[in-house]
Motif scaffolding. Structure first.
Motif, mmCIF file in Angstrom:
data_model
loop_
_atom_site.group_PDB
_atom_site.id
_atom_site.type_symbol
_atom_site.label_atom_id
_atom_site.label_comp_id
_atom_site.label_asym_id
_atom_site.label_seq_id
_atom_site.Cartn_x
_atom_site.Cartn_y
_atom_site.Cartn_z
ATOM 1 N N ILE A 1 -49.679 26.683 40.007
ATOM 2 C CA ILE A 1 -49.651 28.094 39.782
ATOM 3 C C ILE A 1 -48.361 28.613 39.522
ATOM 4 O O ILE A 1 -47.929 29.681 38.849
ATOM 5 N N ARG A 2 -47.300 27.910 40.160
ATOM 6 C CA ARG A 2 -45.662 28.271 39.773
ATOM 7 C C ARG A 2 -45.293 28.190 38.334
ATOM 8 O O ARG A 2 -44.958 28.854 37.739
ATOM 9 N N GLU A 3 -45.844 26.983 37.935
ATOM 10 C CA GLU A 3 -45.599 26.739 36.493
ATOM 11 C C GLU A 3 -46.173 27.863 35.610
ATOM 12 O O GLU A 3 -45.340 28.386 34.492
ATOM 13 N N LEU A 4 -47.548 28.188 35.831
ATOM 14 C CA LEU A 4 -48.021 29.238 34.881
ATOM 15 C C LEU A 4 -47.214 30.454 35.109
ATOM 16 O O LEU A 4 -47.134 31.302 34.281
ATOM 17 N N MET A 5 -46.979 30.913 36.381
ATOM 18 C CA MET A 5 -46.084 32.242 36.599
ATOM 19 C C MET A 5 -44.942 32.274 35.933
ATOM 20 O O MET A 5 -44.452 33.356 35.361
ATOM 21 N N MET A 6 -44.270 31.058 35.794
ATOM 22 C CA MET A 6 -42.966 31.006 35.233
ATOM 23 C C MET A 6 -42.824 30.886 33.604
ATOM 24 O O MET A 6 -42.051 31.065 33.149
ATOM 25 N N ASP A 7 -44.069 30.274 33.149
ATOM 26 C CA ASP A 7 -43.999 30.016 31.823
ATOM 27 C C ASP A 7 -44.244 31.211 30.852
ATOM 28 O O ASP A 7 -44.754 32.079 31.223
ATOM 29 N N PRO A 8 -43.548 31.162 29.769
ATOM 30 C CA PRO A 8 -43.709 32.345 28.962
ATOM 31 C C PRO A 8 -45.070 32.815 28.461
ATOM 32 O O PRO A 8 -45.378 33.820 27.866
ATOM 33 N N PHE A 9 -45.910 31.631 28.334
ATOM 34 C CA PHE A 9 -47.176 32.050 27.712
ATOM 35 C C PHE A 9 -48.293 32.208 29.079
ATOM 36 O O PHE A 9 -49.055 32.894 29.176
ATOM 37 N N GLY A 10 -47.996 31.161 29.862
ATOM 38 C CA GLY A 10 -48.982 31.145 31.073
ATOM 39 C C GLY A 10 -48.765 32.198 32.034
ATOM 40 O O GLY A 10 -50.042 32.586 32.399
ATOM 41 N N ASN A 11 -47.908 33.188 31.870
ATOM 42 C CA ASN A 11 -47.799 34.169 32.838
ATOM 43 C C ASN A 11 -48.843 35.298 32.327
ATOM 44 O O ASN A 11 -49.359 36.235 33.069
ATOM 45 N N TYR A 12 -48.932 35.466 31.319
ATOM 46 C CA TYR A 12 -50.074 36.349 30.645
ATOM 47 C C TYR A 12 -51.453 35.925 30.724
ATOM 48 O O TYR A 12 -52.445 36.663 31.170
ATOM 49 N N VAL A 13 -51.714 34.411 30.818
ATOM 50 C CA VAL A 13 -52.981 34.153 31.273
ATOM 51 C C VAL A 13 -53.259 34.497 32.766
ATOM 52 O O VAL A 13 -54.013 34.897 33.240
ATOM 53 N N VAL A 14 -52.161 34.363 33.680
ATOM 54 C CA VAL A 14 -52.382 34.651 35.112
ATOM 55 C C VAL A 14 -52.775 36.153 35.212
ATOM 56 O O VAL A 14 -53.593 36.798 35.762
ATOM 57 N N GLN A 15 -52.056 37.098 34.377
ATOM 58 C CA GLN A 15 -52.058 38.510 34.372
ATOM 59 C C GLN A 15 -53.609 38.689 33.927
ATOM 60 O O GLN A 15 -54.137 39.688 34.538
#
Length: 125
Positions: free
Chosen positions: A51-65
């Motif tokens: 989850i931290r990697e996704l939150m910090m990633d420039p593309f992954g954070n949009y998927v989390v949102q």
């Protein structure tokens, strides 16, 4: 066709979420998949190891949102709980983006005015 794509990425969500083009596919899958597939995605996204990697990633954070936007209340609560250890808390009396305890001699009005200009904070007075 959409169901086949959505089902085929189960188990690969975290990898696909951090790539420029496949992150867009993941967002669309989150919007259009069945509830059962969405649950599998959210479990994968909320994995404490990733989850931290996704939150910090420039593309992954949009998927989390997007995951938060399409999740049921209970699913969103679980996802936020997984994110919580990685969220940075602001010290008491500060606004996001403000450093320290509001120093600078401007007082409360100055900090509100500068924060208001960012468009993120609105005062009623």
């Amino acid at each position: 066709v959409c169901f086949v794509v959505c089902e085929s990425v189960v188990g690969k969500v975290n990898l696909l979420a951090i790539q420029k083009f496949s992150s867009n596919v993941m967002e669309k899958c989150l919007e259009r998949c069945t509830d059962d597939i969405k649950e599998l995605y959210l479990v994968e996204i909320g994995d404490p190891e990733h989850i931290r990697e996704l939150m910090m990633d420039p593309f992954g954070n949009y998927v989390v949102q997007r995951a938060l936007a399409v999740a049921s209340h209970d699913q969103a609560v679980r996802l936020v709980e997984a994110m919580r250890p990685h969220l940075v808390a602001n010290p008491p009396g500060t606004f996001p983006g403000q450093r320290g305890g509001g120093g600078g001699g401007g007082g409360e009005d100055a900090s509100r005015a500068s924060y208001h200009t960012s468009g993120s904070y609105h005062t009623s007075g």
